[in-house]
Structures are given as C-alpha cells and as structure tokens.
Design a protein around this motif. Structure first.
Motif, short mmCIF file in Angstrom:
data_model
loop_
_atom_site.label_atom_id
_atom_site.label_comp_id
_atom_site.label_asym_id
_atom_site.label_seq_id
_atom_site.Cartn_x
_atom_site.Cartn_y
_atom_site.Cartn_z
N UNK A 1 0.83 -1.20 0.00
CA UNK A 1 0.00 0.00 0.00
C UNK A 1 0.86 1.25 0.00
N UNK A 2 0.59 2.13 -0.92
CA UNK A 2 1.18 3.46 -0.88
C UNK A 2 0.03 4.38 -0.49
N UNK A 3 -0.11 4.59 0.81
CA UNK A 3 -1.26 5.30 1.34
C UNK A 3 -1.29 6.75 0.85
N UNK A 4 -0.13 7.38 0.77
CA UNK A 4 -0.09 8.78 0.33
C UNK A 4 -0.56 8.93 -1.11
N UNK A 5 -0.23 7.97 -1.97
CA UNK A 5 -0.65 8.02 -3.38
C UNK A 5 -2.00 7.36 -3.60
N UNK A 6 -2.46 6.58 -2.63
CA UNK A 6 -3.72 5.88 -2.78
C UNK A 6 -3.66 4.75 -3.76
N UNK A 7 -2.53 4.02 -3.76
CA UNK A 7 -2.37 2.88 -4.67
C UNK A 7 -2.11 1.60 -3.88
N UNK A 8 -2.48 0.49 -4.50
CA UNK A 8 -2.28 -0.82 -3.88
C UNK A 8 -1.95 -1.84 -4.96
N UNK A 9 -1.15 -2.83 -4.59
CA UNK A 9 -0.94 -3.99 -5.44
C UNK A 9 -0.70 -5.18 -4.52
N UNK A 10 -1.14 -6.34 -4.96
CA UNK A 10 -0.99 -7.50 -4.12
C UNK A 10 -1.57 -8.74 -4.74
N UNK A 11 -1.57 -9.81 -3.95
CA UNK A 11 -2.09 -11.11 -4.36
C UNK A 11 -3.03 -11.59 -3.26
N UNK A 12 -4.23 -12.01 -3.67
CA UNK A 12 -5.25 -12.46 -2.73
C UNK A 12 -5.81 -13.80 -3.17
N UNK A 13 -6.23 -14.61 -2.20
CA UNK A 13 -6.98 -15.83 -2.49
C UNK A 13 -8.46 -15.49 -2.54
N UNK A 14 -9.12 -15.98 -3.58
CA UNK A 14 -10.55 -15.74 -3.77
C UNK A 14 -11.26 -17.10 -3.78
N UNK A 15 -12.39 -17.18 -3.11
CA UNK A 15 -13.22 -18.39 -3.14
C UNK A 15 -14.45 -18.12 -3.99
N UNK A 16 -14.81 -19.08 -4.83
CA UNK A 16 -16.00 -18.98 -5.69
C UNK A 16 -16.92 -20.14 -5.37
N UNK A 17 -18.22 -19.85 -5.31
CA UNK A 17 -19.20 -20.90 -5.10
C UNK A 17 -20.55 -20.39 -5.58
N UNK B 1 -11.83 -13.47 1.49
CA UNK B 1 -11.82 -13.51 2.95
C UNK B 1 -10.79 -12.57 3.60
N UNK B 2 -9.67 -12.33 2.94
CA UNK B 2 -8.62 -11.50 3.54
C UNK B 2 -9.07 -10.07 3.77
N UNK B 3 -10.07 -9.62 3.01
CA UNK B 3 -10.63 -8.28 3.21
C UNK B 3 -12.11 -8.36 3.62
N UNK C 1 -4.96 -19.21 3.94
CA UNK C 1 -5.84 -20.37 4.11
C UNK C 1 -7.31 -19.95 3.99
N UNK C 2 -8.04 -20.65 3.16
CA UNK C 2 -9.49 -20.44 3.06
C UNK C 2 -10.16 -21.60 3.77
N UNK C 3 -10.91 -21.28 4.81
CA UNK C 3 -11.58 -22.27 5.64
C UNK C 3 -12.90 -22.67 4.99
N UNK C 4 -12.91 -23.84 4.32
CA UNK C 4 -14.10 -24.30 3.63
C UNK C 4 -15.28 -24.42 4.58
N UNK C 5 -15.05 -25.01 5.74
CA UNK C 5 -16.14 -25.18 6.71
C UNK C 5 -16.66 -23.84 7.20
N UNK C 6 -15.75 -22.87 7.37
CA UNK C 6 -16.16 -21.54 7.78
C UNK C 6 -17.03 -20.87 6.72
N UNK C 7 -16.67 -21.05 5.44
CA UNK C 7 -17.46 -20.48 4.36
C UNK C 7 -18.84 -21.12 4.33
#
Length: 132
Positions: A19-35, A46-48, A107-113
């Motif tokens: 995160x570059x908070x002053x510039x308002x930019x972000x880059x990253x890698x996230x796990x996404x669950x689809x169902x 889940x991470x956000x 980690x994506x918790x299947x049971x939690x989802x």
C-alpha cells in the motif's frame, strides 16, 4: 483504478499487499473463493472480508473489482494509523522493515465459508489467486 487478473489456482503461503497510502495505490495477491448460492455465482475475498455476486463467474469477478475499489477508496481516506488498524483487525501484519508491505495467511476455511454463508455441505468451492 485497480487492475486484477487471475493468476492460477495454486494456494500461496501468504497473501501480500503493498500500500502506498499517500498516493492511494495498492498492489498484491489475494486468495478468492468462488461458489454458487441460490442461482448466483459468489466471489468471496476472505482477507478483506468482501463478497460479490453475479449470474456467472465473470460477472462476480467484475463486481468484486468494484467492491475492492470502493473498499480501498474508503481505506485510503483514513489516516495511516487507522488504515493499519483496520488491516490488522482482518489479520494482516505489517512488515517491520518495509512498512508499505502487509501479509496475511492465505488459508481459506471451507467449513467456515459453508457455515458463514449457510450453504449445504455438498457446495463446491473453487479457490484462485487474484493479482491486484
């Protein structure tokens, strides 16, 4: 604007965001669950703790793009200590040396989802990485 692309279905050890908070930019890698739920394709980050839906996976991804943009716009409007606090509440840890970098377990918790979305046990959940 945030650009996203799917980077595969391998499970990372850590999710990362820069995160570059002053510039308002972000880059990253996230796990996404689809169902599927009630005839709609759901995309869950889940991470956000963000969720979107569509008639198909493509629509769900497009909607998630908008949801993440809105979330980050709101996050960047906060003072830096509050940004850090909000991310820490979600399980993110700030790198002590590179203070613009944050990591979180992937980690994506299947049971939690299943429990949190009140889904039947036979619901198929697909996981992919998303690069932001």
């Amino acid at each position: 604007m945030i650009r996203k692309r799917l980077v595969g279905s391998a499970k990372p050890l850590k999710q990362e965001i820069h995160l570059n908070i002053k510039r308002g930019t972000a880059r990253g890698v996230f796990s996404i669950a689809y169902f599927e739920d009630h005839g709609h394709q759901i995309a869950y980050l889940p991470a956000l703790n963000l969720t979107s839906y569509g008639n198909n996976k493509h629509e769900a991804i497009q909607m998630l793009d908008e949801v993440v943009d809105d979330y980050l716009d709101g996050l960047f409007s906060l003072p830096e200590p509050q940004v850090v606090s909000e991310l820490q509440k979600l399980g993110w840890k700030r790198d002590p040396i590179f203070n613009k970098d944050f990591t979180a377990d992937a980690h994506i918790d299947r049971e939690g989802i299943l429990r949190n979305f009140n889904l039947p046990a036979e619901t198929e959940i697909e996981q992919q990485l998303m690069s932001v």
